[in-house]
Write a protein that holds these residues in place. Sequence first.
Motif, PDB file in Angstrom:
ATOM      1  N   GLY A   1      12.963   7.313   2.551  1.00 11.56           N
ATOM      2  CA  GLY A   1      11.897   8.180   3.033  1.00 11.56           C
ATOM      3  C   GLY A   1      10.726   7.463   3.665  1.00 11.56           C
ATOM      4  O   GLY A   1       9.850   8.099   4.239  1.00 11.56           O
ATOM      5  N   VAL A   2      10.698   6.154   3.560  1.00  4.40           N
ATOM      6  CA  VAL A   2       9.619   5.354   4.153  1.00  4.40           C
ATOM      7  C   VAL A   2      10.103   4.849   5.507  1.00  4.40           C
ATOM      8  O   VAL A   2      11.232   4.392   5.647  1.00  4.40           O
TER       9      VAL A   2
ATOM     10  N   ALA B   1       0.826  -1.204   0.000  1.00  6.60           N
ATOM     11  CA  ALA B   1       0.000   0.000   0.000  1.00  6.60           C
ATOM     12  C   ALA B   1       0.862   1.256   0.000  1.00  6.60           C
ATOM     13  O   ALA B   1       0.362   2.351  -0.231  1.00  6.60           O
ATOM     14  N   VAL B   2       2.156   1.100   0.274  1.00  2.50           N
ATOM     15  CA  VAL B   2       3.111   2.210   0.274  1.00  2.50           C
ATOM     16  C   VAL B   2       3.879   2.138  -1.046  1.00  2.50           C
ATOM     17  O   VAL B   2       4.649   1.196  -1.263  1.00  2.50           O
ATOM     18  N   PRO B   3       3.681   3.107  -1.955  1.00  4.02           N
ATOM     19  CA  PRO B   3       4.358   3.046  -3.253  1.00  4.02           C
ATOM     20  C   PRO B   3       5.872   2.917  -3.116  1.00  4.02           C
ATOM     21  O   PRO B   3       6.504   3.612  -2.328  1.00  4.02           O
ATOM     22  N   GLY B   4       6.418   1.987  -3.897  1.00  8.90           N
ATOM     23  CA  GLY B   4       7.855   1.756  -3.888  1.00  8.90           C
ATOM     24  C   GLY B   4       8.316   0.729  -2.875  1.00  8.90           C
ATOM     25  O   GLY B   4       9.467   0.318  -2.902  1.00  8.90           O
TER      26      GLY B   4
ATOM     27  N   ASP C   1       4.453   5.208   5.050  1.00  5.86           N
ATOM     28  CA  ASP C   1       4.853   6.284   4.143  1.00  5.86           C
ATOM     29  C   ASP C   1       4.979   7.587   4.922  1.00  5.86           C
ATOM     30  O   ASP C   1       3.996   8.116   5.436  1.00  5.86           O
ATOM     31  N   LEU C   2       6.212   8.100   5.023  1.00  2.77           N
ATOM     32  CA  LEU C   2       6.493   9.349   5.734  1.00  2.77           C
ATOM     33  C   LEU C   2       6.980  10.439   4.775  1.00  2.77           C
ATOM     34  O   LEU C   2       7.527  11.450   5.210  1.00  2.77           O
ATOM     35  N   ARG C   3       6.749  10.245   3.481  1.00  3.37           N
ATOM     36  CA  ARG C   3       7.231  11.200   2.487  1.00  3.37           C
ATOM     37  C   ARG C   3       6.217  12.331   2.329  1.00  3.37           C
ATOM     38  O   ARG C   3       5.084  12.106   1.886  1.00  3.37           O
ATOM     39  N   ILE C   4       6.641  13.541   2.709  1.00  2.00           N
ATOM     40  CA  ILE C   4       5.774  14.716   2.647  1.00  2.00           C
ATOM     41  C   ILE C   4       5.313  14.932   1.200  1.00  2.00           C
ATOM     42  O   ILE C   4       6.126  14.956   0.281  1.00  2.00           O
ATOM     43  N   GLY C   5       4.011  15.056   1.014  1.00  2.00           N
ATOM     44  CA  GLY C   5       3.448  15.258  -0.318  1.00  2.00           C
ATOM     45  C   GLY C   5       3.059  13.980  -1.024  1.00  2.00           C
ATOM     46  O   GLY C   5       2.439  14.026  -2.089  1.00  2.00           O
TER      47      GLY C   5
END
Length: 187
Positions: free
Chosen positions: A116-117, A7-10, A87-91
Amino acid sequence: MLVRETAVPGAYVLSPRHLHDERGDFYESMRASQLEDLLGHPFVPKQINYSVSKRNTLRGIHSVTVPPGQAKYVSCVRGVLRDIVVDLRIGSPTYGKYETNVLDAESGTQVYVPEGVGHGFLTLTDDATICYVLSSEHVPGTQVDINPLDPDLALPWGFTEPPLMSPKDANAPTAAQAAELGLLTRW
């Protein structure tokens, strides 16, 4: 190798095919060309770490600032653990979303965690051992720690008694606080 995007891209879950005979099992835990095809860029190991923990130990949520950034290829080589990527990537369109997987030594299932995750785990057995294959070496001062019990993230750890945690993790900022401090990666 069976591959499933989370569910978290990448971020990916990779499950090896086992070859079994009377001697035991054999499986590939990573094939660089397959991972490169999947990611669209090489994953070059720069450091390998192991963590051995008692049952009900909660470690994480951890990430690394960009730069230098750090992708992880994680596997459980002894015991069983509940692994979570968030997912902790802002935006990011999936900011705050997470994926939970049970990793165990028997299955050999692994998780690829992109830069970034955030990543963390709860051990479900004594002597649970996780292996991290990292894309960068440790650089002091670049670690990003998020409180794994952040109520806004509401991660489903599934513990039935208070987990063992380091003071660093227990006192880490929430994701919102880390964002305010400018610690999180931009999408």
